[in-house]
Scaffold this motif. Structure first.
Motif, PDB file in Angstrom:
ATOM      1  N   TYR A  33      56.628  64.486  52.787  1.00 39.83           N
ATOM      2  CA  TYR A  33      55.832  65.629  53.236  1.00 39.83           C
ATOM      3  C   TYR A  33      55.255  66.330  52.009  1.00 39.83           C
ATOM      4  O   TYR A  33      55.989  66.712  51.104  1.00 39.83           O
ATOM      5  CB  TYR A  33      56.732  66.562  54.041  1.00 39.83           C
TER       6      TYR A  33
ATOM      7  N   VAL B  54      59.447  71.351  59.562  1.00 39.71           N
ATOM      8  CA  VAL B  54      59.153  69.932  59.754  1.00 39.71           C
ATOM      9  C   VAL B  54      60.395  69.214  60.291  1.00 39.71           C
ATOM     10  O   VAL B  54      60.307  68.379  61.199  1.00 39.71           O
ATOM     11  CB  VAL B  54      58.692  69.285  58.432  1.00 39.71           C
ATOM     12  N   GLN B  55      61.551  69.559  59.758  1.00 40.12           N
ATOM     13  CA  GLN B  55      62.814  68.972  60.209  1.00 40.12           C
ATOM     14  C   GLN B  55      63.012  69.201  61.710  1.00 40.12           C
ATOM     15  O   GLN B  55      63.277  68.261  62.466  1.00 40.12           O
ATOM     16  CB  GLN B  55      63.960  69.592  59.420  1.00 40.12           C
TER      17      GLN B  55
ATOM     18  N   SER C  77      52.631  69.428  50.778  1.00 41.38           N
ATOM     19  CA  SER C  77      51.976  70.626  51.288  1.00 41.38           C
ATOM     20  C   SER C  77      51.583  71.553  50.143  1.00 41.38           C
ATOM     21  O   SER C  77      52.273  71.630  49.123  1.00 41.38           O
ATOM     22  CB  SER C  77      52.913  71.365  52.249  1.00 41.38           C
TER      23      SER C  77
ATOM     24  N   GLY D 114      60.656  74.891  64.768  1.00 38.61           N
ATOM     25  CA  GLY D 114      60.220  73.504  64.835  1.00 38.61           C
ATOM     26  C   GLY D 114      60.710  72.838  66.109  1.00 38.61           C
ATOM     27  O   GLY D 114      59.982  72.080  66.764  1.00 38.61           O
TER      28      GLY D 114
ATOM     29  N   LEU E 224      60.724  70.039  63.864  1.00 39.87           N
ATOM     30  CA  LEU E 224      59.594  69.449  64.586  1.00 39.87           C
ATOM     31  C   LEU E 224      59.842  67.977  64.883  1.00 39.87           C
ATOM     32  O   LEU E 224      59.629  67.515  66.017  1.00 39.87           O
ATOM     33  CB  LEU E 224      58.323  69.624  63.757  1.00 39.87           C
TER      34      LEU E 224
ATOM     35  N   PHE F 136      51.427  63.545  55.287  1.00 39.59           N
ATOM     36  CA  PHE F 136      52.669  62.825  55.539  1.00 39.59           C
ATOM     37  C   PHE F 136      52.496  61.350  55.203  1.00 39.59           C
ATOM     38  O   PHE F 136      51.433  60.773  55.405  1.00 39.59           O
ATOM     39  CB  PHE F 136      53.080  62.948  57.013  1.00 39.59           C
TER      40      PHE F 136
END
Length: 216
Positions: free
Chosen positions: A119, A131-132, A121, A56, A134, A105
């Motif tokens: 989040y 995601v963290q 998914s 990420g 990113l 999101f």
């Protein structure tokens, strides 16, 4: 790039990857991704969640190196607006790659100034550490901010995050970072279990199919 070609060759061998000619617009099964992550964790001596977080962190570099960052620059002038607009970006990408499974999101600003990022998914919490990492890399590379991104909760449909901007003169930053590190250690343990469970599920399905073929 960070760990070198020798490390990648070892990861491929452990993950059972015989062809690494990955193409940008091709679709690859989640099982292959899980195998690569677990192999990388084993080879690098870190948790599976940390591998995804590292990727990420690398994602914005990948985007820039492939001249894909122009779209991201119109997502907002600050991190809050960017996170608010993530679903609009994914809807745009969905029109191009209709087979892809994009997450959803939802971002709210809390009274203390922190951001609460939800989040959702189809993969559940599997990619939460990605995601963290990113969000950390977007804040740093696009908005020149250092942030603490804490996984507040993992659940069957995704994860919830708390995002705090850390000012350079904030004397409480070390304490916040220590708290975040403790929370992340617990979440990484859970994430490793999720990844291993998914890998075991794939293996069971393959063995079941083989047994049916043998009996038939």
């Amino acid at each position: 790039e960070k760990f070198g070609q020798e490390a990648w060759e070892g990861i491929k061998a452990e993950a059972g990857i015989t062809n690494d000619d990955f193409k940008q617009h091709e679709y690859y099964p989640d099982e292959q991704t899980v195998n690569i992550v677990l192999a990388a964790a084993s080879r690098l001596g870190v948790g599976a969640g940390e591998v995804m977080r590292i990727y990420g962190n690398y994602w914005t570099t990948f985007v820039k190196n492939n001249n894909l960052d122009q779209l991201l620059h119109i997502m907002g002038d600050n991190l809050t607006d960017f996170l608010y607009n993530l679903d609009h970006l994914h809807q745009h990408l969905k029109d191009k790659w209709d087979r892809a499974s994009f997450p959803h999101f939802h971002c709210n600003k809390l009274p203390n100034g922190s951001l609460y990022l939800k989040y959702v998914s189809s993969r559940g919490s599997l990619l939460a550490p990605f995601v963290q990492g990113l969000v950390e890399s977007i804040a740093k590379d696009f908005f020149k901010q250092q942030v603490n991104v804490i996984i507040a909760e993992l659940h069957d449909t995704g994860a919830n995050f708390i995002v705090d901007v850390v000012a350079s003169d904030d004397t409480t930053a070390p304490a916040v970072a220590t708290t975040a590190a403790l929370a992340e250690a617990e979440m990484q343990s859970r994430q490793n279990a999720v990844l291993q469970q998914q890998r075991d599920s794939h293996a069971s399905a393959i063995l079941g199919a083989q047994s049916l073929q043998a009996s038939g």
